[in-house]
Write a protein that holds these residues in place. Structure first.
Motif: not given
Length: 705
Positions: A603-604, A607, A649, A685, A689-690, A694
Motif C-alpha cells: 500500500f505505501d 498509490h 490498512v 486508506l 497513508s504514510r 494521496v
C-alpha cells in the motif's frame, strides 16, 4: 453517410458483431427509416442464397418502385439488356442471332416508358388512318383511288410504328453504347457486344452485368436528383437554408453477408465497382450512389491491411491500420482518410472499398425494455444487472426473457434464487448450456451439463478472464487446443476491445491506456458457470475435493503455464508483472486472505500503482458468486477479518478488495449502499497513508460519492 454529394465514392460497410447481436434487427430498422424517401433494397442470403446475377436482378426489381423523392422510378437499361442477352439461347447462325438480339431489344423497348408511349401513339395514328380511310372522307374516295388509299395506309402503318419505336429506342442509346465500351466487347458494335455476352458463361458474365447495374444506378442518380419537397430528412440547424440542398445515397441492406452466396455477391459487387473506376478514369467519374450495409459476424483477413482487428488493442506499427469505429460514430471522413497520400495500399485493392464498423450494444434502457414485457415473471431483475450480464447482446437478452417467462412465479426459493445463467428450463437444462450451444462458433463444442473435462471453449474463456493475456502474442502450450479456440473466437468476433467493461477506478490507475480485448461478458459468464458446475473427476468415489475440482485444476494449471511462459522473459518489470499475475490466479482459486494481505503490504509504495493492481485483481473470476448472493459472498470473504488483529490498512484493504471483486460481477446490483462502503474504504486508506500524495485514493473514492 446517407447524404450524397457528386463524384464521391460510397463504401461497402461491414456491420460487425458476434452472432445474434442484433445486426438483422438493425438492418430492418434502418430499412424502415429509409421508407419511401431513400432508394433502398434488401437481400437476405440466409433465406435466399441467390447467385450474384440473380441477386442483382432482385435488387434492381426492388429499386424500380415509386419513391417520394423521385419524379420517375429508376430504370436499369444496361443491366436489363445484358440480362436479356445472357438468358437467350442464340442461333448458331450469325445473321439469325443478330435478328434475335434485335427482337429482344425491340421487345424490351416496348416495355419501357418511352416504348409504351410510342405504342399508344402508334395506336392513335393507326386509328386516325382508319378514320381517314373509311370515315368522313370515304364517300369522296371511290373505285381505284380507294384501293390506293388502302394500300398506302397498310404500307404506312408499319413504317410509322417503326419510326415511333426507333424514337423510343433512342432512349436506350447510352445503354447500348455502354456495352460497346466494356473490355469483353473488344470494340465490337452494340449488337455484337450483346451476342458475345450471351455466349459467355454465367460466371464470366457476372462482372459485366454487375458493372452495368452500378452504371445504371450512377446514371439514374445523376439525371434524376432527389426532390427536396419529398425529403423527410431532419436537418441540423447548421444545414438550414441554401445549405440544406443535398442528395441521398442509394442503400443496399445485405443480411447473411458471410454465407457462401453472400460472399460471392459482395466480392463481385466490389470487383464491379473497381472495374468501373478503372474503365472511367478521373476523380469520381464512376462514383455510383450505392452504399452497401452488410451484416457480418466474422472478420475478413483482407480488411487487416487497412483496419485494426477488433481484438487488437493498438494498430500495428508502420502500417496504415486504423481502429474500427462504432456504428454511431462512423463518419465518411474516417473512411475517406485512406485516400490521403501515403495512406496505404493501392486503391485497386478490394480492401480499399470496405468500411468495417462495430454495432453498438443495446443500451441499458433498451435491454430492460426487451426483457420486461409486463408478463408474470419469476422475480424482478434490475436493468443494470440485465445489461451487465448480457453486455447489450440482443440474443442474450431474449434468452433471459424466455428463461424468466418459463419459471413460474410460485416456484420454490431454491429455483427462484438461482443465478440467472444457472437457471434451468422445463427439461432441467441450464441456461448457460443453451446459451453456449447457440453462441459458440462452428468448431467449438458446448459443454454438456455434468461433464467432468472442460472442453476447449471453456478453457479459452478461463484464459481470457485475465485481461493481461489479451496482447500476449504467445500462448501457453500446456492448455489444450488454446490457439485454435482463440482464433475461432476472435474471427467470429466474440473477443473484442468493445466488450471491455471498465471499472470506475480504471482511469485512476491506468490513465488513458488502451482498453484490453476480452471475451464477451455473456459468453464468458456462461462458460465460467459451466466450469463451476462441472462435476469433479472423483465425484463417483465420494472423495471430491480441490484436486478433482475442474475449476481448481483449470486455474491452477493455467497460472502455472503462464508463470513458466513469463519466466522466459527478462527485465525487472516482467518480474513484477509475473508476481501480480500470480496474485490474480490465487484470488481466482479462492485464496482471498493471503492476496488481501499481500496487497496491503504494497500500500505505501505508490498509490496510483496500488490502485491499478487493486483494479486488476478485482477483475479475477469469482466462484463465490456462482453459488451465493453478493451479500452472502461478502460475509464469507470477510469472516473473521477484523478479529485477527490486523491493522487499519489491512482491514480496509481486505474490505475494499472484497467489495470491488463482487462489485465487478454482473449479477451484483449496484446500489448506493455498495458505493458508500467503497467510498468509505478509500477515505480510510487515505487517512492512514504514510505517503504525502494521496490524490489517487481521493480520486478513486470520489468516483463512488
Amino acid at each position: 453517410m446517407i447524404w450524397r454529394y457528386p463524384d464521391l465514392r460510397q463504401p461497402v460497410v461491414a456491420l460487425l458483431g458476434p452472432r445474434q447481436s442484433g445486426k438483422t434487427t438493425m438492418l430492418r430498422s434502418l430499412s424502415q427509416v429509409c421508407g419511401s424517401t431513400v432508394v433502398h433494397a434488401h437481400l437476405d442470403f440466409h433465406e435466399t442464397p441467390l447467385d450474384p446475377v440473380s441477386a442483382a436482378a432482385l435488387v434492381a426489381f426492388q429499386m424500380m418502385r415509386g419513391w417520394d423523392t423521385l419524379r420517375r422510378s429508376p430504370v436499369f437499361h444496361r443491366f436489363a439488356l445484358g440480362l436479356l442477352a445472357l438468358n437467350e439461347n442464340l442461333e448458331p447462325d450469325r445473321a439469325r442471332a443478330t435478328d434475335q438480339i434485335k427482337g429482344l431489344i425491340q421487345q424490351y423497348t416496348r416495355g419501357t416508358r418511352r416504348g409504351r408511349f410510342a405504342a399508344r401513339l402508334e395506336e392513335a395514328v393507326d386509328a386516325t388512318m382508319d378514320v381517314v380511310a373509311t370515315g368522313a372522307l370515304s364517300p369522296l374516295v371511290q373505285g381505284q383511288a380507294r384501293e390506293v388509299v388502302t394500300a398506302v395506309r397498310d404500307r404506312a402503318r408499319p413504317v410509322i410504328g417503326s419510326l415511333l419505336q426507333s424514337t423510343a429506342r433512342w432512349g436506350l442509346r447510352d445503354a447500348l453504347r455502354w456495352h460497346v465500351g466494356i473490355p469483353e466487347a473488344e470494340a465490337a458494335g452494340s449488337l455484337d457486344a450483346l451476342i458475345r455476352l450471351s455466349s459467355a458463361s454465367r460466371s464470366a458474365a457476372v462482372g459485366p452485368l454487375l458493372a452495368a447495374f452500378l452504371a445504371d444506378a450512377k446514371d439514374q442518380a445523376e439525371r434524376h436528383p432527389a426532390l427536396r419537397s419529398g425529403c423527410s430528412c431532419e436537418l441540423p440547424p447548421e444545414y438550414a437554408g441554401r445549405a440544406a440542398r443535398h442528395d441521398h445515397a442509394w442503400v443496399l441492406f445485405v443480411d447473411g453477408a458471410q454465407t457462401p452466396a453472400g460472399r460471392r455477391f459482395l466480392a463481385a459487387l466490389v470487383a464491379a465497382r473497381m472495374r468501373n473506376e478503372q474503365n472511367e478514369r478521373g476523380s469520381g467519374a464512376a462514383a455510383d450512389p450505392l452504399i452497401v450495409l452488410a451484416a457480418c459476424d466474422q472478420w475478413q483477413p483482407e480488411w487487416t491491411t487497412r483496419w485494426c482487428e477488433p481484438w487488437r488493442t493498438t494498430p500495428l506499427p508502420d502500417t496504415p491500420q486504423r481502429r474500427v469505429p462504432l456504428l454511431t460514430r462512423a463518419t465518411r471522413t474516417s473512411w475517406t482518410r485512406q485516400d490521403e497520400a501515403g495512406a496505404g495500399p493501392d486503391p485497386a485493392s478490394a480492401a480499399h472499398y470496405w468500411y468495417p464498423v462495430w454495432l453498438d450494444p443495446m443500451s441499458e434502457e433498451r435491454a430492460s425494455y426487451l426483457t420486461d414485457d409486463s408478463t408474470s415473471l419469476a422475480a424482478p431483475v434490475a436493468a443494470s444487472v440485465v445489461h451487465a450480464l448480457t453486455g447489450g447482446h440482443w440474443g442474450a437478452a431474449l434468452a433471459l426473457q424466455e428463461q424468466r417467462e418459463s419459471t413460474p412465479p410460485d416456484a420454490d426459493a431454491a429455483v427462484r434464487d438461482r443465478p440467472l445463467p444457472a437457471a434451468v428450463d422445463a427439461g432441467g437444462r441450464p441456461l448457460w448450456s443453451r446459451a453456449l450451444e447457440a453462441a459458440l462458433p462452428e468448431g467449438l463444442a458446448a459443454p454438456a451439463p455434468g461433464r467432468t473435462t472442460p472442453p476447449p471453449a471453456v478453457l479459452a474463456a478461463a484464459y481470457l478472464a485475465d485481461m493481461r493475456t489479451a496482447d500476449d502474442p504467445r500462448v501457453p502450450p500446456d492448455i489444450a487446443d488454446l490457439p485454435r479456440s482463440l482464433e475461432l473466437l476472435r474471427r467470429n468476433l466474440w473477443v473484442s476491445t468493445f466488450f471491455h467493461r471498465p471499472s470506475r477506478i480504471r482511469e485512476v490507475g491506468w490513465g488513458d491506456a488502451d482498453r484490453p480485448a476480452v471475451l464477451h461478458p455473456w459468453l464468458s459468464r456462461c462458460a465460467l458457470t459451466a466450469l463451476s458446475a462441472a462435476a469433479p473427476a472423483d465425484a463417483a468415489d465420494g472423495a471430491a475435493g480441490e484436486r478433482g475440482d475442474p475449476w481448481h485444476e483449470v486455474f491452477t494449471r493455467q497460472g502455472q503455464a503462464l508463470a513458466s511462459l513469463a519466466a522466459t522473459r527478462n527485465g525487472s518489470g516482467r518480474s513484477v508483472a509475473r508476481e501480480e499475475q500470480q496474485l490474480f490466479y490465487e484470488l481466482a482459486l479462492g485464496a482471498f486472505a493471503p492476496v488481501a494481505e499481500t496487497l496491503a503490504g504494497r500500500f505505501d509504495r505508490d498509490h496510483r500503482a496500488w490502485v491499478r493492481l487493486l483494479d486488476y485483481l478485482a477483475s479475477a473470476p469469482c466462484r463465490l458468486v456462482h453459488e451465493h448472493s453478493a451479500q452472502e459472498a461478502y460475509a464469507v470473504l470477510l469472516a473473521g477479518i477484523e478479529e485477527t488483529g490486523r491493522d487499519v490498512v489491512a482491514v480496509a484493504t481486505a474490505k475494499l478488495l472484497a467489495l470491488l471483486w463482487l462489485y465487478n460481477d454482473p449479477l451484483t446490483e449496484r446500489s448506493r449502499r455498495w458505493d458508500a462502503q467503497i467510498e468509505e474504504g478509500f477515505e480510510r486508506l487515505a487517512h492512514n497513508s504514510r505517503l504525502l500524495d494521496v490524490s489517487a485514493l481521493q480520486q478513486a473514492g470520489a468516483l463512488f460519492a
